[in-house]
Enzyme design. Structure first.
Site, PDB file in Angstrom:
ATOM      1  N   GLU A 187       0.610  -1.264  -0.040  1.00  0.00           N
ATOM      2  CA  GLU A 187      -0.079   0.048   0.066  1.00  0.00           C
ATOM      3  C   GLU A 187       0.777   1.197  -0.215  1.00  0.00           C
ATOM      4  O   GLU A 187       1.546   1.569   0.921  1.00  0.00           O
ATOM      5  CB  GLU A 187      -0.758   0.178   1.216  1.00  0.00           C
ATOM      6  CG  GLU A 187      -1.846   1.208   1.315  1.00  0.00           C
ATOM      7  CD  GLU A 187      -2.760   1.208   2.298  1.00  0.00           C
ATOM      8  OE1 GLU A 187      -3.701   1.949   2.266  1.00  0.00           O
ATOM      9  OE2 GLU A 187      -2.915   0.656   3.312  1.00  0.00           O
ATOM     10  N   GLU A 282     -12.338   2.240   3.505  1.00  0.00           N
ATOM     11  CA  GLU A 282     -11.496   2.391   4.546  1.00  0.00           C
ATOM     12  C   GLU A 282     -11.532   4.005   4.597  1.00  0.00           C
ATOM     13  O   GLU A 282     -10.672   4.958   4.280  1.00  0.00           O
ATOM     14  CB  GLU A 282     -10.099   2.203   4.013  1.00  0.00           C
ATOM     15  CG  GLU A 282      -9.171   2.127   5.210  1.00  0.00           C
ATOM     16  CD  GLU A 282      -7.671   1.983   5.106  1.00  0.00           C
ATOM     17  OE1 GLU A 282      -6.730   1.591   5.868  1.00  0.00           O
ATOM     18  OE2 GLU A 282      -7.288   2.574   3.892  1.00  0.00           O
TER      19      GLU A 282
END
Length: 307
Positions: A187, A282
């Site tokens: 990420e 998220e």
């Protein structure tokens, strides 16, 4: 016009307007009820706390509520820190409902304790141990996706050397995940300037060097927007190495429609590209209480209406 006729005409006109309003409201309610609980076109994955005002603090109950609203997946960054029995309960609930598990964060490592760019043996050893622990968590919840962050820069070393160190460590971790069919998703983040992995093209370079289908990019569109923008063109450049997507509008990191990102266009683009995996939600809720949760659901109905 006689007064009596005028009154009768006024009453009839008022009645027609009222009836029209009732019919429109009924049609609106019908449209709302028609989509309530309907499975979304893309597989959005909720987070713990997203529906706590409707379902309570128990994540399992929130999952059940989300299912009733049409969501068919979850993700949970903190899954590794939950008690084993709770992990199993969540996994069992997902299995019974036919819901998918998205990512959870690799256990036991923080950014400052995971400096793979340094090339130091202790950091690589801790990383490998963490990968082994992640396998056990993944088994309990039937997950095939683990979020990995390489940690901070080692600024005393040239960037090419740092990149080489990260690639070598990631290769070792990927080898563990390959044995269990788990995909490591790297990420790129925007949280602070010390982080080594910040852009999808960096992730692309690493994934190509590792050369495994078990090492991919986590394309978090909130972070991409903050770091560089060009969400769709960058997505297209890196698409063959993207293994997972996350959502969050900017500024604020809340649900789509609360910031500057045109998620309806982006979701259509991702759908047209053929992706059918989990899309991690998220982000926070822009509104408070039950009203905020309902607004979030409505926002997803809107951006998902690209078909």
């Amino acid at each position: 016009m006689k007064r009596r006729n005028f009154v009768q005409s006024s009453v009839l006109a008022g009645g027609a307007l009222l009836a029209s309003g009732v019919l429109k409201a009924a049609a609106s309610d019908k449209n709302t009820s028609a989509t309530a609980g309907k499975t979304f076109n893309l597989n959005y994955g909720i987070h713990d706390g997203m529906f706590k005002n409707h379902a309570g603090d128990d994540f399992v109950e929130q999952i059940k509520f989300a299912y009733e609203q049409g969501f068919r997946a979850i993700e949970d960054n903190g899954m590794s820190g939950r008690p084993v029995e709770q992990q199993k309960k969540i996994g069992d609930t997902l299995a019974k409902l036919g819901m998918a598990m998205g990512v959870f964060v690799q256990p036991g490592l923080s950014n400052d304790g995971n400096m793979l760019a340094s090339g130091k043996a202790e950091h690589t050893e801790n990383f490998i141990k963490s990968c082994q622990q992640a396998v056990e968590v993944a088994k309990r919840i039937n997950s095939k996706l683990v979020t990995v962050v390489p940690g901070d820069f080692e600024r005393r070393l040239p960037i090419g050397v740092q990149t080489g160190h990260v690639i070598e460590a990631i290769k070792k971790g990927t080898a563990i995940f390959e044995l269990h069919g788990i995909i490591m998703v790297l990420e790129p983040l925007s949280d602070n300037p010390n982080l080594f992995l910040r852009t999808p093209d960096q992730g692309y370079e690493i994934c190509k060097a590792v050369g495994s289908p078990n090492c991919k990019i986590l394309y978090d569109m909130y972070h991409v927007q903050r770091n560089q923008g060009n969400i769709i063109p960058t997505l297209d450049l890196c698409i063959d190495e993207i293994g997972y997507y996350q959502i969050g509008d900017n500024p604020g990191r809340n649900e789509p429609g609360t910031g500057e990102i045109n998620y309806k266009n982006i979701f259509k683009h991702i759908y047209d590209k053929g992706y059918r995996g989990v899309m991690g939600m998220e982000h926070g809720n822009a509104g408070k209480g039950k009203e905020g949760e309902l607004a979030l659901i409505k926002a997803y109905r809107e951006v998902d209406s690209f078909m």
